[in-house]
Design an enzyme around this catalytic site. Structure first.
Site, PDB file in Angstrom:
ATOM      1  N   ASP A  89      13.707  49.370  11.019  1.00 15.81           N
ATOM      2  CA  ASP A  89      12.799  49.871  12.176  1.00 15.81           C
ATOM      3  C   ASP A  89      13.500  51.093  12.527  1.00 15.81           C
ATOM      4  O   ASP A  89      14.486  51.434  12.525  1.00 15.81           O
ATOM      5  CB  ASP A  89      12.766  48.693  13.283  1.00 15.81           C
ATOM      6  CG  ASP A  89      12.025  47.310  12.963  1.00 15.81           C
ATOM      7  OD1 ASP A  89      11.345  47.556  11.962  1.00 15.81           O
ATOM      8  OD2 ASP A  89      12.375  46.381  13.322  1.00 15.81           O
ATOM      9  N   LYS A  90      12.628  51.853  13.338  1.00 17.41           N
ATOM     10  CA  LYS A  90      13.150  53.093  14.093  1.00 17.41           C
ATOM     11  C   LYS A  90      14.184  52.948  14.820  1.00 17.41           C
ATOM     12  O   LYS A  90      15.239  54.001  14.844  1.00 17.41           O
ATOM     13  CB  LYS A  90      12.053  53.555  14.920  1.00 17.41           C
ATOM     14  CG  LYS A  90      12.307  54.971  15.853  1.00 17.41           C
ATOM     15  CD  LYS A  90      11.293  55.225  16.628  1.00 17.41           C
ATOM     16  CE  LYS A  90      11.651  56.537  17.651  1.00 17.41           C
ATOM     17  NZ  LYS A  90      10.528  57.074  18.356  1.00 17.41           N
TER      18      LYS A  90
END
Length: 330
Positions: free
Chosen positions: A156-157
């Protein structure tokens, strides 16, 4: 991504402009008998499969010179495929962009990199540029020859930590197969709310799908009533304080937001993870999740690769602020 086979070398652009491009290719033996849309997704990796399906349905695809609008049409060895492509934000996103990339292991077949929090892995709506994929294309000119610049799994970012990236199609196919067979071992460190409840270690097997109340989130779902995929995570308590706990999370599957969803389901949302009920604490403003260990058999040499990553600065500071400590060691 699980489609087998090597990309043929004779994918040739016939017409190129800012508006459209026609590509032709002969179906290789490895893709014989597969659906048209899946084959095109292999041959034209810079476009999404869903977009290619739209083009097929619009009559932009030909098999041996004949238009077909059926995405599930089976293709055979030697069929000549042709498709007319039009530029999309996604296709235009596949450009090199120089950026600092921390490489922790490298050989001619693969790299293991440390992704910092805040870096998006792959172009997507809202983040068409400035992604890890763009950086990999700038780091290695040969990355353009491998689908998705060799990215075989994602973080995830706002998750930091280790990722393996293929440098050749052979390594990519093998790594994808290893991940599907659960032979790539991934362990994460998570800082979560509340004292740990229940046993340690604890394995949670709970399917994950789209949250029916909020399509932007994932949730634990009942597969007898909702769509989703099986998911399993093992949790080991490492330390805890008055308001939080430090947990090692071992993935057995790789579902979207898996650790975040499972931790929230257990009543321990991650610090800073507003999407799943967490709030900032101890100085953590992003989700407190770090991919600290990555172990797998080298897809070409068979060598055992076992790498670890130290605490990111913000999590190390949060541990100190919260009165927790843990010495990382394999």
């Amino acid at each position: 991504m699980n489609d087998p086979g090597e990309l043929p070398e004779d994918v040739e652009p016939l017409l190129e402009s800012s508006q459209e491009e026609v590509r032709v290719a002969a179906v290789p033996v490895a893709l014989h008998g597969q659906r048209l849309d899946r084959v095109l997704a292999q041959l034209v990796p810079e476009f999404s499969r869903s977009y290619l399906q739209q083009l097929i349905e619009q009559g932009e695809a030909l098999i041996d010179g004949r238009v077909t609008t059926k995405v599930s049409a089976k293709v055979r060895l030697g069929h000549q495929l042709q498709i007319t492509l039009r530029a999309t934000p996604q296709s235009q996103a596949f450009v090199p962009e120089a950026m600092p990339i921390e490489v922790v292991y490298e050989d001619e077949h693969l790299r293991v990199i440390h992704k910092p929090a805040g870096l998006v892995v792959h172009p997507a709506p809202g983040n068409w540029r400035g992604t890890l994929l763009n950086g990999l294309l700038a780091l290695d000119p040969k990355a353009s020859e491998v689908p998705r610049a060799g990215i075989v799994h994602r973080l995830d970012k706002d998750t930091s930590g280790l990722m393996v990236v293929a440098r050749t199609r052979q390594a990519m196919d093998a790594l994808v197969s290893q991940i599907a067979a659960r032979e790539v071992h991934r362990q994460y460190l998570a800082l979560a709310h509340k004292n740990w409840s229940g046993a340690s270690p604890r394995t949670l097997e709970a399917a994950i799908g789209r949250d029916p109340a909020n399509r932007l989130r994932m949730a634990v779902v009942d597969l007898s009533h909702q769509s989703g995929k099986t998911a399993a995570t093992t949790f080991d308590l490492l330390a805890q304080g008055e308001r939080c706990c430090l947990v090692q999370c071992t993935l057995h599957t790789g579902r979207t937001h898996q650790i975040r969803v499972h931790m929230a389901h257990l009543g321990h949302p991650l610090l800073g993870d507003a999407v799943y009920g967490g709030v900032p604490l101890g100085g953590m403003s992003r989700q407190a999740l770090h991919a600290w260990r990555l172990a797998f058999e080298h897809p070409i040499t068979g060598e055992r690769i076992d790498l670890t990553s130290d605490w990111p600065e913000d999590m190390a500071q949060a541990l100190q602020n919260l009165g927790l400590s843990y010495n990382l060691s394999p």
